[in-house]
Design an enzyme around this catalytic site. Structure first.
Site, mmCIF file in Angstrom:
data_model
loop_
_atom_site.group_PDB
_atom_site.id
_atom_site.type_symbol
_atom_site.label_atom_id
_atom_site.label_comp_id
_atom_site.label_asym_id
_atom_site.label_seq_id
_atom_site.Cartn_x
_atom_site.Cartn_y
_atom_site.Cartn_z
ATOM 1 N N ASP A 28 7.727 -38.737 46.170
ATOM 2 C CA ASP A 28 9.199 -38.864 45.755
ATOM 3 C C ASP A 28 9.865 -39.106 47.074
ATOM 4 O O ASP A 28 9.660 -38.561 48.149
ATOM 5 C CB ASP A 28 9.698 -37.666 44.908
ATOM 6 N N VAL A 92 15.433 -43.740 36.736
ATOM 7 C CA VAL A 92 14.492 -44.761 37.246
ATOM 8 C C VAL A 92 13.941 -44.941 35.470
ATOM 9 O O VAL A 92 13.070 -44.028 35.373
ATOM 10 C CB VAL A 92 13.373 -44.748 38.056
ATOM 11 N N HIS A 96 7.731 -41.871 34.281
ATOM 12 C CA HIS A 96 7.304 -40.982 35.490
ATOM 13 C C HIS A 96 6.964 -39.638 35.134
ATOM 14 O O HIS A 96 7.874 -38.765 34.742
ATOM 15 C CB HIS A 96 8.051 -41.473 36.637
ATOM 16 N N ILE A 97 5.861 -38.969 35.653
ATOM 17 C CA ILE A 97 5.818 -37.503 35.747
ATOM 18 C C ILE A 97 5.922 -37.324 36.799
ATOM 19 O O ILE A 97 5.287 -37.500 37.826
ATOM 20 C CB ILE A 97 4.223 -37.418 35.160
HETATM 21 P P1 5GP Z 1 14.391 -39.410 37.372
HETATM 22 O O1 5GP Z 1 15.521 -39.090 38.139
HETATM 23 O O2 5GP Z 1 14.223 -40.819 36.696
HETATM 24 O O3 5GP Z 1 13.552 -38.477 36.592
HETATM 25 O O4 5GP Z 1 13.283 -39.650 38.825
HETATM 26 C C1 5GP Z 1 13.146 -40.694 39.561
HETATM 27 C C2 5GP Z 1 12.932 -40.285 41.057
HETATM 28 O O5 5GP Z 1 12.419 -41.501 41.654
HETATM 29 C C3 5GP Z 1 13.839 -39.465 41.844
HETATM 30 O O6 5GP Z 1 13.474 -38.277 42.028
HETATM 31 C C4 5GP Z 1 14.061 -40.490 42.971
HETATM 32 O O7 5GP Z 1 13.883 -39.749 44.001
HETATM 33 C C5 5GP Z 1 12.618 -40.984 42.930
HETATM 34 N N1 5GP Z 1 12.785 -42.644 43.644
HETATM 35 C C6 5GP Z 1 13.867 -43.407 43.513
HETATM 36 N N2 5GP Z 1 13.747 -44.590 44.095
HETATM 37 C C7 5GP Z 1 12.438 -44.383 44.824
HETATM 38 C C8 5GP Z 1 11.704 -45.264 45.500
HETATM 39 O O8 5GP Z 1 12.132 -46.326 46.008
HETATM 40 N N3 5GP Z 1 10.647 -44.571 46.437
HETATM 41 C C9 5GP Z 1 10.394 -43.460 45.890
HETATM 42 N N4 5GP Z 1 9.027 -42.818 46.374
HETATM 43 N N5 5GP Z 1 11.004 -42.548 45.215
HETATM 44 C C10 5GP Z 1 12.185 -43.121 44.542
#
Ligand code: 5GP
Length: 110
Positions: A28, A92, A96-97
């Protein structure tokens, strides 16, 4: 299409820790623990609400890969999180896990 599709297609760099034909695991970009990896299917499923019967083997594959990836990351204890929907903190919309570990984790989550 989300930013994760760009990572899958290698149009955007990521620190990949595991990959096969069905899934990808990468660090992440904004880690919430010393170890914070995202495990995603290559298929574009927006969220857990959209998992269908046809995804049974794919999602099972991800779960089977969890202990293998955790071992690779040297995690004995860890937490799996799947934020599903905006109010749950999903940002996003490619399922995703989160695999979080490397420190003691509080419960309940916020
Ligand atoms: P959510 O909030 O949808 O559960 O998690 C999305 C995760 O994706 C977040 O922890 C965020 O830091 C990560 N993330 C967002 N954009 C990117 C990226 O471009 N690269 C990586 N490696 N992680 C990302």
């Amino acid at each position: 299409m989300t930013i994760f599709t760009k990572i899958i297609n290698k149009d955007l760099p990521a620190n990949i820790v595991y990959e096969d034909e069905l899934c990808l695991a990468f660090k992440d970009i904004n880690p919430q623990a010393p170890v914070h990896v995202l495990l995603i299917p290559k298929k574009e499923i927006p969220s857990s609400q959209q998992i269908q019967k046809e995804d049974q083997n794919l999602m099972g594959h991800l779960m089977v890969k969890v202990p293998e990836i955790a071992k690779r990351l040297k995690l004995s204890s860890y937490r799996l999180v799947v934020n599903s929907g905006e109010d749950a903190g999903q940002t996003v919309f490619h399922i995703h896990i989160h695999i979080l570990g490397g420190r003691k984790l509080a419960w309940p989550p916020g």
